[in-house]
Design a protein around this motif. Structure first.
Motif, PDB file in Angstrom:
ATOM      1  N   HIS A 160     -97.619  42.743 -39.687  1.00 37.89           N
ATOM      2  CA  HIS A 160     -98.975  42.306 -38.899  1.00 37.89           C
ATOM      3  C   HIS A 160     -98.827  42.529 -37.532  1.00 37.89           C
ATOM      4  CE1 HIS A 160    -100.210  40.441 -42.504  1.00 37.89           C
ATOM      5  NE2 HIS A 160     -99.184  39.364 -42.326  1.00 37.89           N
ATOM      6  N   LEU A 161     -97.587  42.546 -36.956  1.00 35.49           N
ATOM      7  CA  LEU A 161     -97.141  42.613 -35.473  1.00 35.49           C
ATOM      8  C   LEU A 161     -97.265  44.392 -35.286  1.00 35.49           C
ATOM      9  CD1 LEU A 161     -94.266  41.259 -33.036  1.00 35.49           C
ATOM     10  CD2 LEU A 161     -94.969  43.981 -33.278  1.00 35.49           C
ATOM     11  N   ALA A 162     -96.699  45.058 -35.991  1.00 41.54           N
ATOM     12  CA  ALA A 162     -96.657  46.564 -35.919  1.00 41.54           C
ATOM     13  C   ALA A 162     -98.375  46.877 -36.048  1.00 41.54           C
ATOM     14  CB  ALA A 162     -95.955  47.181 -37.101  1.00 41.54           C
ATOM     15  N   HIS A 163     -99.198  46.413 -36.945  1.00 42.05           N
ATOM     16  CA  HIS A 163    -100.487  46.772 -37.293  1.00 42.05           C
ATOM     17  C   HIS A 163    -101.303  46.542 -35.840  1.00 42.05           C
ATOM     18  CE1 HIS A 163    -104.165  48.011 -39.390  1.00 42.05           C
ATOM     19  NE2 HIS A 163    -104.655  46.629 -38.919  1.00 42.05           N
ATOM     20  N   ALA A 164    -101.086  45.200 -35.332  1.00 41.72           N
ATOM     21  CA  ALA A 164    -101.922  44.826 -34.277  1.00 41.72           C
ATOM     22  C   ALA A 164    -101.569  45.742 -33.064  1.00 41.72           C
ATOM     23  CB  ALA A 164    -101.549  43.293 -33.909  1.00 41.72           C
ATOM     24  N   SER A 165    -100.286  46.214 -33.007  1.00 44.06           N
ATOM     25  CA  SER A 165     -99.769  46.774 -32.067  1.00 44.06           C
ATOM     26  C   SER A 165    -100.094  48.402 -32.131  1.00 44.06           C
ATOM     27  CB  SER A 165     -98.264  46.721 -31.881  1.00 44.06           C
ATOM     28  OG  SER A 165     -98.029  45.414 -30.999  1.00 44.06           O
ATOM     29  N   GLY A 166    -100.608  48.876 -33.218  1.00 39.86           N
ATOM     30  CA  GLY A 166    -100.995  50.198 -33.577  1.00 39.86           C
ATOM     31  C   GLY A 166     -99.676  51.219 -33.808  1.00 39.86           C
ATOM     32  N   LEU A 167     -98.731  50.456 -34.356  1.00 40.40           N
ATOM     33  CA  LEU A 167     -97.366  51.175 -34.490  1.00 40.40           C
ATOM     34  C   LEU A 167     -96.905  50.805 -35.974  1.00 40.40           C
ATOM     35  CD1 LEU A 167     -95.817  49.916 -31.270  1.00 40.40           C
ATOM     36  CD2 LEU A 167     -96.672  52.108 -31.522  1.00 40.40           C
ATOM     37  N   GLY A 168     -95.789  51.462 -36.127  1.00 40.60           N
ATOM     38  CA  GLY A 168     -94.640  51.129 -37.353  1.00 40.60           C
ATOM     39  C   GLY A 168     -93.436  50.385 -36.729  1.00 40.60           C
ATOM     40  N   ALA A 169     -92.464  50.310 -37.575  1.00 41.31           N
ATOM     41  CA  ALA A 169     -91.130  49.694 -37.456  1.00 41.31           C
ATOM     42  C   ALA A 169     -90.037  50.338 -38.489  1.00 41.31           C
ATOM     43  CB  ALA A 169     -91.348  48.150 -37.384  1.00 41.31           C
ATOM     44  N   GLN A 170     -88.992  50.324 -37.991  1.00 39.57           N
ATOM     45  CA  GLN A 170     -87.735  50.325 -38.610  1.00 39.57           C
ATOM     46  C   GLN A 170     -86.678  49.618 -38.578  1.00 39.57           C
ATOM     47  OE1 GLN A 170     -84.598  53.967 -37.749  1.00 39.57           O
ATOM     48  NE2 GLN A 170     -86.328  55.134 -38.699  1.00 39.57           N
ATOM     49  N   LEU A 171     -86.428  49.085 -39.815  1.00 36.57           N
ATOM     50  CA  LEU A 171     -85.528  47.690 -39.719  1.00 36.57           C
ATOM     51  C   LEU A 171     -84.132  48.232 -40.641  1.00 36.57           C
ATOM     52  CD1 LEU A 171     -87.653  45.072 -41.386  1.00 36.57           C
ATOM     53  CD2 LEU A 171     -86.833  45.052 -39.298  1.00 36.57           C
ATOM     54  N   ALA A 172     -83.320  47.819 -39.642  1.00 34.16           N
ATOM     55  CA  ALA A 172     -81.893  48.090 -40.268  1.00 34.16           C
ATOM     56  C   ALA A 172     -81.360  46.647 -40.974  1.00 34.16           C
ATOM     57  CB  ALA A 172     -80.783  48.347 -39.130  1.00 34.16           C
ATOM     58  N   ILE A 173     -81.456  46.960 -42.349  1.00 34.81           N
ATOM     59  CA  ILE A 173     -81.690  45.746 -43.326  1.00 34.81           C
ATOM     60  C   ILE A 173     -80.309  45.094 -43.468  1.00 34.81           C
ATOM     61  CG2 ILE A 173     -83.540  45.830 -44.501  1.00 34.81           C
ATOM     62  CD1 ILE A 173     -82.103  47.128 -46.883  1.00 34.81           C
ATOM     63  N   SER A 174     -79.116  45.958 -43.025  1.00 32.32           N
ATOM     64  CA  SER A 174     -77.858  45.148 -42.909  1.00 32.32           C
ATOM     65  C   SER A 174     -77.533  44.670 -41.908  1.00 32.32           C
ATOM     66  CB  SER A 174     -76.625  46.419 -43.195  1.00 32.32           C
ATOM     67  OG  SER A 174     -76.784  47.493 -42.393  1.00 32.32           O
TER      68      SER A 174
END
Ligand code: ADP
Ligand code: MG
Length: 324
Positions: free
Chosen positions: A217-231
């Motif tokens: 939701h945050l990424a969408h509202a900011s017009g962006l994507g995100a990369q998560l390091a799950i470890s």
């Protein structure tokens, strides 16, 4: 129980004079004073029996949680909570339940200086709704839409404990470890952190539906994507007993965490870490905002990981759909 008795049972917990309360419970509407240079910030949330909690759930925890989930929303804006309006729909003859519910609600209200100033009370299947009002200076609200590509993504506390608690409770585990029960029943809203993030975070959201969805939701509202390091996702020692990838799915999709997820320019990382020390809250860097337009999860070896998008049947007692 007549409605008026019930209102009295609640009103007796309310201190006579609250900050900014010109007229509170007992008239046809509340009158609340704002100082010059304050804007009103409002959030509301509902908990329904059979959807958000079971009929046998502890009413103390429900009182706590009804306020906590709203406090978490105000925290995500950086607002200072002040006043609450409560809509209660309850089966008749429920005074013991109401007293226990009030205990949980008012204990937390006291901690955060929230004054109950009104509401409505009806008979029917149990449903609880709270409108929380707060204040802050104009133009200082943290929003979902301010993140920029390259910003670091931080998470407060740890993720997945509430979802693990829910799963164990559904499976009939006799008694949950305290830390897990607390994560699910008595989440600690991050109000002080939210306030301290004003002017530091570029965007912020509270985590109610799970990091994967809420960061989306945050990424969408900011017009962006995100990369998560799950470890890198923060996990309690209890949660670390769960094997991956199951653990990752609890952290990414479990929901009910009520932690804050926020973004800062990379140069602000030291300020974030210092803030975490000052507030004694673990703040963990879990990734970076990208201009890809989607949330990508990377496993320990940098491989793409696709989380189970189904939330952990977490609230899904009433037929499988997760309510919002
Ligand atoms: P009205 O019929 O004018 O709406 P009510 O009899 O419903 O008035 O309520 C009387 C007062 O009690 C009002 O100030 C109202 O805000 C308050 N009140 C009613 N229910 C609640 C509740 N669940 N929590 C807090 N205040 C309540
Ligand atoms: Mg009324």
């Amino acid at each position: 129980m007549p409605e008026f008795d019930l209102i009295d049972r609640l009103a007796r917990h309310v201190a006579p004079a609250g900050r900014g309360v010109e007229i509170g419970i007992g008239d046809d509407a509340a009158v609340l004073a704002l100082a010059r240079g304050e804007v009103l910030v409002a959030a509301t949330d509902t908990l329904n029996e059979g959807v958000h909690f079971t009929a046998d759930a502890d009413p103390v925890g429900i009182g706590h949680k009804l306020l906590a989930v709203n406090l978490s929303d105000l925290a995500a804006m950086g607002a200072e909570p002040r006043w609450a309006l409560m809509n209660l729909t309850l089966p008749a003859e429920d005074s013991a339940w109401v007293d226990a519910f009030a205990e949980g609600f008012f204990r937390l209200a006291k901690v955060f200086g929230v004054q109950l100033v009104g509401g409505d009370t009806c008979a029917g299947p149990r449903s609880l709704s709270l409108t929380l009002l707060g204040v802050q200076s104009p133009g200082t609200a943290l929003t979902r839409s301010g993140a920029r590509a390259g910003d670091r993504i931080f998470i407060s506390g740890s993720l997945g404990d509430a979802a693990l608690a829910w799963r164990q409770r559904q499976a009939g585990t006799a008694t949950l470890p305290d830390s897990l029960a607390r994560a699910l029943d008595q989440p600690e809203p991050r109000v002080a952190l939210g306030a301290a993030l004003r002017g530091l975070a570029t965007a912020c959201i509270d985590l109610s539906d799970g990091l994967f969805a809420d960061l989306g939701h945050l990424a969408h509202a900011s017009g962006l994507g995100a990369q998560l390091a799950i470890s890198q996702l923060p996990a309690s020692s209890r949660l670390r007993e769960v094997e991956t990838p199951e653990r990752w799915d609890l952290q990414l999709c479990g929901g009910d965490d009520y932690e804050l997820c926020f973004t800062v320019p990379p140069a602000k990382t030291p300020s974030v870490l210092e803030l975490g020390r000052a507030l004694s809250i673990t703040l963990t860097d879990v990734g970076v905002m990208t201009d890809s337009g989607a949330v990508a999860c990377l496993g320990p070896d940098g491989e793409a990981y696709e989380p189970a998008r189904q939330p952990w049947n977490h609230f899904a007692m009433a037929g499988g759909e997760q309510p919002s």
